[in-house]
Every structure is written in C-alpha cells, then in structure tokens.
Motif scaffolding. Structure first.
Motif, PDB file in Angstrom:
ATOM      1  N   GLU A 124      55.815 -35.317  59.327  1.00 41.25           N
ATOM      2  CA  GLU A 124      57.229 -35.258  58.956  1.00 41.25           C
ATOM      3  C   GLU A 124      57.834 -34.087  59.434  1.00 41.25           C
ATOM      4  OE1 GLU A 124      58.589 -38.278  57.932  1.00 41.25           O
ATOM      5  OE2 GLU A 124      56.605 -39.148  57.821  1.00 41.25           O
ATOM      6  N   GLU A 125      59.337 -34.284  59.756  1.00 46.11           N
ATOM      7  CA  GLU A 125      60.001 -33.083  60.206  1.00 46.11           C
ATOM      8  C   GLU A 125      60.312 -32.064  59.253  1.00 46.11           C
ATOM      9  OE1 GLU A 125      61.194 -32.196  63.309  1.00 46.11           O
ATOM     10  OE2 GLU A 125      60.311 -34.093  64.068  1.00 46.11           O
ATOM     11  N   TYR A 143      50.307 -39.807  56.885  1.00 42.56           N
ATOM     12  CA  TYR A 143      51.520 -39.225  57.169  1.00 42.56           C
ATOM     13  C   TYR A 143      51.272 -37.834  56.471  1.00 42.56           C
ATOM     14  CZ  TYR A 143      53.306 -43.364  58.829  1.00 42.56           C
ATOM     15  OH  TYR A 143      53.433 -44.573  59.564  1.00 42.56           O
ATOM     16  N   LEU A 155      53.384 -35.256  54.561  1.00 41.48           N
ATOM     17  CA  LEU A 155      54.665 -35.398  54.067  1.00 41.48           C
ATOM     18  C   LEU A 155      55.471 -33.889  54.049  1.00 41.48           C
ATOM     19  CD1 LEU A 155      54.053 -38.068  51.309  1.00 41.48           C
ATOM     20  CD2 LEU A 155      54.786 -38.478  53.755  1.00 41.48           C
ATOM     21  N   CYS A 156      55.148 -33.272  52.940  1.00 45.16           N
ATOM     22  CA  CYS A 156      55.839 -32.108  52.777  1.00 45.16           C
ATOM     23  C   CYS A 156      54.938 -30.950  51.779  1.00 45.16           C
ATOM     24  CB  CYS A 156      57.057 -32.398  52.130  1.00 45.16           C
ATOM     25  SG  CYS A 156      56.795 -33.008  50.305  1.00 45.16           S
TER      26      CYS A 156
END
Length: 83
Positions: free
Chosen positions: A6-7, A72, A74-75
């Motif tokens: 994720e960005e 994914y 994520l953060c």
C-alpha cells in the motif's frame, strides 16, 4: 506468494533508517517465495482474524492482510522512528 504494498506503507517506510529499510527488503523477498506468511520468521497470525498477520521488526509492528491468495502490506501498526 503475490505481494501488494500500500502507498501509505511506502510513505511510512521512507521515514525509517536505511538499515531498517534494507531489513524490510530482505523479509519482502522471503515473503515472495513462501506459500504462507507465517513461514517467514517474526510473522504471526492474528488469533482474532485468520486473514490478518503482524510482522515484528525491531520495535516496530507491520500489518499484513491476506485476501484472495494475495498478501497486502498495509501500514505500520507501531513504528519506533515516528515522532
């Protein structure tokens, strides 16, 4: 395993030391060749959600989510380099 980053995580990772970033890259390479994230050292499945995993690096925690056989990143759940 297919990986998506994720960005938000990329922007957070840029705030970390270079040595930490390199350590993450090594783990990322390992994730790409395994079938399950828990095969990589310091990645643990959540006891509450079978699709959520947490990667522990130094004093930081990174959230991972499995969806449709894709992982994914994520953060940061916690990052020792954030002020």
């Amino acid at each position: 395993m297919e990986i998506a980053i994720e960005e938000l995580f990329i922007s957070q990772l840029k705030k970390c030391r270079v040595a930490f970033q390199q350590k993450f890259r090594r783990i990322y390479k390992k994730l790409k060749v395994v079938d399950e994230p828990t095969e990589v050292k310091n990645i643990f499945a959540s006891p509450h959600n079978k699709n959520f995993h947490k990667l522990h690096m130094e004093e930081s925690g990174i959230g991972l989510m499995l969806k449709n056989k894709k992982c994914y990143i994520l953060c940061f759940l916690y990052n020792q380099y954030f002020e």
